[in-house]
Scaffold this motif. Structure first.
Motif, PDB file in Angstrom:
ATOM      1  N   PRO A   1     -13.849  17.095  42.524  1.00  0.00           N
ATOM      2  CA  PRO A   1     -14.085  17.111  41.080  1.00  0.00           C
ATOM      3  C   PRO A   1     -13.039  17.910  40.310  1.00  0.00           C
ATOM      4  O   PRO A   1     -12.621  18.991  40.731  1.00  0.00           O
TER       5      PRO A   1
ATOM      6  N   PHE B   1     -13.647  18.927  37.163  1.00  0.00           N
ATOM      7  CA  PHE B   1     -14.409  19.923  36.417  1.00  0.00           C
ATOM      8  C   PHE B   1     -15.869  19.862  36.872  1.00  0.00           C
ATOM      9  O   PHE B   1     -16.337  18.814  37.339  1.00  0.00           O
ATOM     10  N   PRO B   2     -16.601  20.983  36.776  1.00  0.00           N
ATOM     11  CA  PRO B   2     -17.998  20.992  37.232  1.00  0.00           C
ATOM     12  C   PRO B   2     -18.899  20.195  36.299  1.00  0.00           C
ATOM     13  O   PRO B   2     -18.658  20.107  35.094  1.00  0.00           O
TER      14      PRO B   2
ATOM     15  N   SER C   1     -22.745  20.477  35.667  1.00  0.00           N
ATOM     16  CA  SER C   1     -23.932  21.264  35.972  1.00  0.00           C
ATOM     17  C   SER C   1     -25.151  20.729  35.233  1.00  0.00           C
ATOM     18  O   SER C   1     -25.040  19.911  34.313  1.00  0.00           O
TER      19      SER C   1
ATOM     20  N   TYR D   1     -30.904  16.723  36.079  1.00  0.00           N
ATOM     21  CA  TYR D   1     -29.776  16.872  35.160  1.00  0.00           C
ATOM     22  C   TYR D   1     -30.225  16.501  33.752  1.00  0.00           C
ATOM     23  O   TYR D   1     -31.163  15.718  33.567  1.00  0.00           O
TER      24      TYR D   1
ATOM     25  N   HIS E   1     -20.285  18.260  44.107  1.00  0.00           N
ATOM     26  CA  HIS E   1     -20.618  19.200  43.037  1.00  0.00           C
ATOM     27  C   HIS E   1     -21.556  20.309  43.519  1.00  0.00           C
ATOM     28  O   HIS E   1     -22.120  21.044  42.707  1.00  0.00           O
ATOM     29  N   GLY E   2     -21.726  20.409  44.840  1.00  0.00           N
ATOM     30  CA  GLY E   2     -22.493  21.502  45.403  1.00  0.00           C
ATOM     31  C   GLY E   2     -23.983  21.377  45.245  1.00  0.00           C
ATOM     32  O   GLY E   2     -24.709  22.384  45.297  1.00  0.00           O
TER      33      GLY E   2
END
Length: 361
Positions: free
Chosen positions: A32, A34-35, A37, A62, A316-317
């Motif tokens: 990625p 950018f994250p 979240s 989300y 994205h973890g």
């Protein structure tokens, strides 16, 4: 150093990165930019494959925007039939980047389309030609269609201004347009509503430079009112149902997906605020060995969709959900049973309607 390739990571070589693997076991495919979240406001739009992305984002809590929701009393199956809860506004499927640019021009650019381009009629019922499937039974009058569209554009304008991340799935290069204005529709006239007039309607197959310019123009418009917005692009792995290009449908599909993938890659390479997620590569490349498609070799299996989204969230973890299906088995993994998916979870694709015109149908 013997060669500039000597120090490359394993992911750079086909033998290490692809051969002997399946889509669920490949690593480092997506890094990625950018994250993304759970606190960010996410907008989704695009072709029917984008419906899956929105569903999986919501499953993981989300903040997926839905600025044009139905009444809470309406069941999901009915709401979906009328274009609700599929995307962040009641767009219907947006297959072409030109359609995306047009709706930005209507809202932010304050240039609404005239009734002559918006309203289609079928058997005494009236439809919004820019999203003909969202009112499957049609409306009573052209005036009612225009009033509904005005309300829809209000919600879309708010969406463009509020979103932190805009997720868009590129679907097709082929469109049908108005000859005089060049305005594109999401379906061919006469497929859902309206009627085909060769003097007024023309087939158009967009190329790389045209589509690239259209998305650049869309980005410029959105950033005028929302300068911090970021974009995540994907390319739908769903092949064309039919082509009007006079090519074999396989050749036409390869052209369409190649152009869209090249556009997405160029945009991601050129702009820090645009990222690309390789859902297309995970499903349609030799890596998947066509195992993620249904027997029609067009519809992506639900376990394939789940696998694609697991790759996205892992990058994205985000931990795998207990309800996620396991990926297809390979030499390094046990065979897994896939949970059944409710039919209501399947994506609604307007272009499937073209199958009714196939010989022998």
């Amino acid at each position: 150093m013997r060669s500039p390739y000597s120090s490359l990571a394993p992911r750079a070589f086909w033998r290490n990165g692809v051969a002997g693997k399946n889509p669920s076991s490949v690593v480092d495919l997506y890094q990625p930019k950018f994250p993304i979240s759970q606190d960010l406001k996410i907008a989704t739009a695009g072709s029917c494959f984008a419906q899956h992305i929105a569903r999986h984002l919501r499953l993981r809590d989300y903040n997926v925007l839905d600025l044009e929701p139905p009444s809470a009393a309406i069941p999901d199956s009915v709401a979906k039939r009328f274009g609700y809860r599929m995307f962040s506004a009641r767009f219907g499927n947006i297959y072409a980047v030109q359609q995306l640019l047009q709706i930005a021009e209507e809202t932010i650019g304050n240039t609404p389309l005239p009734e002559s381009l918006v309203v289609w009629e079928a058997e005494g019922r009236y439809f919004d030609a820019m999203r003909p499937s969202v009112e499957p039974e049609g409306l009573d009058s052209a005036a009612e269609v225009m009033a509904h569209r005005q309300q829809h554009l209000h919600y879309v304008d708010r969406l463009f201004r509020l979103a932190d991340i805009f997720v868009f799935t590129l679907g097709l290069t082929e469109t049908w347009r108005d000859r005089e204005s060049g305005t594109a529709w999401p379906t061919a006239p006469g497929t859902i509503a309206g009627s085909y007039d060769p003097d007024r309607h023309e087939f158009h197959n967009a190329g790389f430079a045209e589509i690239l310019g259209q998305f650049e123009a869309f980005r410029t418009l959105i950033r005028r009112v929302n300068p911090e917005i970021k974009f995540l692009l994907t390319v739908s792995p769903v092949p064309l149902t039919a082509t009007a290009s006079d090519n074999h449908v396989l050749v036409a599909t390869t052209y369409s997906k190649s152009v869209l993938r090249a556009v997405a890659g160029e945009l991601a390479a050129t702009h820090d605020d645009i990222d690309y997620f390789p859902s297309y590569e995970l499903v349609a490349s030799p890596l998947a060995r066509a195992e993620l498609y249904e027997p029609n070799l067009r519809t992506v299996r639900m376990d394939g969709v789940d696998m694609v989204m697991r790759q996205f969230f892992a990058a994205h973890g985000v931990e795998t959900l207990d309800t996620d299906a396991a990926g297809p088995a390979d030499s390094d993994a046990d065979t897994a049973a896939y949970p059944e998916i409710d039919a209501d979870e399947e994506a609604l694709c307007d272009d499937v309607l073209l199958e009714q015109f196939a010989p022998g149908s």
